[in-house]
Write a protein that holds these residues in place. Structure first.
Motif, mmCIF file in Angstrom:
data_model
loop_
_atom_site.group_PDB
_atom_site.id
_atom_site.type_symbol
_atom_site.label_atom_id
_atom_site.label_comp_id
_atom_site.label_asym_id
_atom_site.label_seq_id
_atom_site.Cartn_x
_atom_site.Cartn_y
_atom_site.Cartn_z
ATOM 1 N N THR A 1 0.828 -1.209 0.000
ATOM 2 C CA THR A 1 0.000 0.000 0.000
ATOM 3 C C THR A 1 0.859 1.253 0.000
ATOM 4 O OG1 THR A 1 -1.771 -1.171 1.173
ATOM 5 C CG2 THR A 1 -1.782 1.243 1.269
ATOM 6 N N VAL A 2 1.908 1.255 0.802
ATOM 7 C CA VAL A 2 2.802 2.423 0.844
ATOM 8 C C VAL A 2 3.457 2.645 -0.512
ATOM 9 C CG1 VAL A 2 4.944 3.293 1.855
ATOM 10 C CG2 VAL A 2 3.208 2.257 3.328
ATOM 11 N N LEU A 3 3.890 1.561 -1.157
ATOM 12 C CA LEU A 3 4.529 1.710 -2.467
ATOM 13 C C LEU A 3 3.531 2.207 -3.512
ATOM 14 C CD1 LEU A 3 6.796 -1.474 -2.586
ATOM 15 C CD2 LEU A 3 7.524 0.900 -2.392
ATOM 16 N N LYS A 4 2.334 1.638 -3.516
ATOM 17 C CA LYS A 4 1.333 2.064 -4.498
ATOM 18 C C LYS A 4 1.024 3.553 -4.363
ATOM 19 C CE LYS A 4 -1.130 -2.377 -4.708
ATOM 20 N NZ LYS A 4 -2.405 -3.065 -4.349
ATOM 21 N N LEU A 5 0.692 3.963 -3.157
ATOM 22 C CA LEU A 5 0.288 5.356 -2.956
ATOM 23 C C LEU A 5 1.468 6.308 -3.078
ATOM 24 C CD1 LEU A 5 -2.254 4.952 -0.019
ATOM 25 C CD2 LEU A 5 -2.732 5.300 -2.431
ATOM 26 N N GLY A 6 2.610 5.909 -2.507
ATOM 27 C CA GLY A 6 3.769 6.788 -2.573
ATOM 28 C C GLY A 6 4.225 7.044 -3.995
#
Length: 334
Positions: free
Chosen positions: A128-133
């Protein structure tokens, strides 16, 4: 500084089986994506399941397969989202999740399977962090949806997707462990599985009534509780994935990217907590059952050894008594 002047020698071994794994993995991700939503993202489960099933020497081929999957899916998006996002976002997801699984390798030797929940939660959070970031950093126009809303959808969708496929993969890796699968033919187990399927069909038929559908979706957890109580971790490892799949099958969808159903999302939050609790409970039930079974087996062995020693002692005493009687009879004759 010899390495600077002479260079480095790298041994690269190409495994034909690895390319087969990469192709199979890419098609598995593509197929899973066709039946997925943001709030139920099966490719995340395929990713973790593949890492659990494949030895680390094949992980580079999994990275290759995922990059091929993302390439065919995201190539048409270059004009809209930019080349940097397509290249970077496609290359970093699998290595990040592989690192998460690798860091849990020591925990995998634990007597219980509760470590899988840590893998699922950490992998979902990292993804999730990678997708949004990356989307907020690299997209020409950042996403319009609030970041916390997107994070909740992506994290829950990835977590449920992992809990749908990873327990089955772990169950397959433990297929060599002795277990009586014939117990699943018992009437209580058959009734639980049948009721799970019947409730899923009823929830599908009640697609037009949100309240009835939500009630039936929540009732799906009851047979899974029964399976967990009867079969421990294996019952939860079978029941929780079936539960998640049935809820996904009863979720209304527009078929468009970003399709979202709020009532089902609320149900999924409850089901995610219930699935987590059932997997943890099942792991503890199996752990204590094996401990009890081991102690009972040790007790039976001790009783058997004691009985054998007692019989051997009686036989020895009987032989000695017969010997003394023969000696006494010899003295009487003489």
């Amino acid at each position: 500084m010899d390495w600077w002047r002479n260079g480095l020698q790298l041994n690269l071994r190409i495994r034909p089986a690895g390319f087969v794994v990469a192709v199979v993995y890419a098609f598995a991700c593509w197929g899973a994506r066709q039946i997925s939503l943001d709030q139920f993202y099966l490719p995340a489960g395929v990713r973790v399941a593949a890492l659990l099933l494949c030895p680390p020497r094949l992980w580079p081929y999994l990275i290759l397969g995922e990059y091929a999957y993302f390439a065919q899916m995201r190539y048409p998006m270059i004009d809209k989202y930019g080349l940097a996002w397509v290249v970077i976002a496609s290359a970093c997801m699998m290595p990040a999740v592989a690192l998460v699984v690798r860091l849990h390798r020591r925990m995998m030797a634990a007597p219980t399977e509760a470590w899988l929940l840590s893998v699922a939660a950490t992998a979902a959070l990292v993804a999730t962090v990678l997708k949004l970031g990356l989307s907020h950093l690299l997209w020409p126009v950042p996403p319009s949806l609030p970041i916390l809303t997107s994070a909740a959808r992506f994290a829950l969708g990835d977590y449920i997707g992992i809990l749908t496929l990873a327990p089955l993969a772990l169950l397959w890796t433990k297929r060599g462990v002795p277990y009586d699968w014939l117990a699943w033919r018992a009437p209580p187990t058959v009734i639980a599985l049948s009721s799970l399927l019947v409730l899923g069909v009823l929830a599908r038929l009640a697609a037009g009534d949100d309240m009835t559908r939500t009630s039936l979706q929540l009732m799906l957890a009851l047979p899974v509780v029964a399976l967990t109580c009867m079969h421990g971790w294996r019952g939860a490892a079978v029941g929780v994935p079936v539960l998640n799949l049935l809820i996904s099958a009863t979720t209304p969808s527009t078929g468009l990217p970003g399709s979202f159903d709020a009532p089902t999302f609320a149900t999924q939050q409850v089901v995610a907590l219930a699935g987590t609790a059932l997997l943890a409970l099942g792991a503890q039930i199996s752990h204590y059952f094996h401990q009890y079974a081991r102690r009972d087996l040790d007790r039976q062995r001790a009783v058997t050894l004691s009985r054998t020693a007692h019989i051997a002692s009686e036989m020895d005493l009987r032989e000695r008594a017969l010997g003394l009687r023969r000696i006494a009879d010899g003295l009487d004759v003489s």
